[in-house]
Design a protein around this motif. Structure first.
Motif, PDB file in Angstrom:
ATOM      1  N   CYS A 182      20.654  29.161  42.961  1.00 48.71           N
ATOM      2  CA  CYS A 182      20.512  27.911  42.203  1.00 48.71           C
ATOM      3  C   CYS A 182      19.072  27.770  41.721  1.00 48.71           C
ATOM      4  CB  CYS A 182      20.841  26.707  43.082  1.00 48.71           C
ATOM      5  SG  CYS A 182      22.453  26.765  43.845  1.00 48.71           S
ATOM      6  N   GLU A 209      20.247  28.142  33.916  1.00 49.73           N
ATOM      7  CA  GLU A 209      20.976  29.126  34.721  1.00 49.73           C
ATOM      8  C   GLU A 209      20.732  30.545  34.214  1.00 49.73           C
ATOM      9  OE1 GLU A 209      25.097  28.083  34.983  1.00 49.73           O
ATOM     10  OE2 GLU A 209      24.653  26.096  35.788  1.00 49.73           O
ATOM     11  N   ASP A 255      18.808  22.680  28.438  1.00 53.13           N
ATOM     12  CA  ASP A 255      20.148  22.442  28.972  1.00 53.13           C
ATOM     13  C   ASP A 255      20.330  23.211  30.274  1.00 53.13           C
ATOM     14  OD1 ASP A 255      20.807  20.884  26.782  1.00 53.13           O
ATOM     15  OD2 ASP A 255      21.759  22.539  25.710  1.00 53.13           O
ATOM     16  N   GLU A 256      21.241  22.729  31.106  1.00 54.09           N
ATOM     17  CA  GLU A 256      21.509  23.367  32.397  1.00 54.09           C
ATOM     18  C   GLU A 256      21.978  24.819  32.238  1.00 54.09           C
ATOM     19  OE1 GLU A 256      21.331  23.709  36.369  1.00 54.09           O
ATOM     20  OE2 GLU A 256      20.707  21.951  35.249  1.00 54.09           O
ATOM     21  N   GLU A 257      22.753  25.108  31.199  1.00 50.39           N
ATOM     22  CA  GLU A 257      23.235  26.474  30.963  1.00 50.39           C
ATOM     23  C   GLU A 257      22.081  27.426  30.692  1.00 50.39           C
ATOM     24  OE1 GLU A 257      26.054  26.295  27.794  1.00 50.39           O
ATOM     25  OE2 GLU A 257      27.504  25.150  28.958  1.00 50.39           O
ATOM     26  N   GLU A 289      16.383  25.077  39.507  1.00 54.35           N
ATOM     27  CA  GLU A 289      16.188  23.715  39.032  1.00 54.35           C
ATOM     28  C   GLU A 289      14.984  23.690  38.093  1.00 54.35           C
ATOM     29  OE1 GLU A 289      14.449  19.861  41.180  1.00 54.35           O
ATOM     30  OE2 GLU A 289      16.367  20.547  42.002  1.00 54.35           O
ATOM     31  N   GLN A 290      15.107  22.914  37.045  1.00 50.81           N
ATOM     32  CA  GLN A 290      14.031  22.755  36.079  1.00 50.81           C
ATOM     33  C   GLN A 290      13.081  21.661  36.566  1.00 50.81           C
ATOM     34  OE1 GLN A 290      13.821  22.475  31.273  1.00 50.81           O
ATOM     35  NE2 GLN A 290      15.611  21.679  32.237  1.00 50.81           N
TER      36      GLN A 290
END
Length: 91
Positions: free
Chosen positions: A64, A78, A73-75, A66-67
């Motif tokens: 995982c 990732e 964007d979360e994608e 985290e920014q």
């Protein structure tokens, strides 16, 4: 007896110097060559000489990220995390 044999080190090696990753950020077939600067447990990602984001790995299984700073964007976060994780595991 070697003193290193006394301990079973199962740590992943953290990079100490900046490195490059290539990522298709927006799935349009254009790969970006990004500079990643490790700083303790955070990774500063730079694109075209500008700060893109700062990431931190929050867990290992599943991996995982985290920014900490940036507006991605979360994608995309990732994808960047996976590319950074791939580089680290190849060390």
């Amino acid at each position: 007896m070697n003193s290193n044999e006394d301990f079973d080190f199962d740590e992943t090696t953290q990079p100490e110097e900046a490195f490059h990753i290539e990522v298709d950020l927006y799935e349009i077939g254009e790969y970006s060559n990004l500079l990643v600067v490790p700083c303790n447990d955070t990774y500063i990602v730079i694109s075209n000489n500008e700060h893109l984001c700062t990431l931190i790995k929050t867990c290992d299984e599943p991996e995982c990220w985290e920014q900490q700073d940036g507006g991605l964007d979360e994608e995309v976060v990732e994808k960047l995390g996976a590319a950074i994780g791939g580089y680290i595991s190849s060390m």
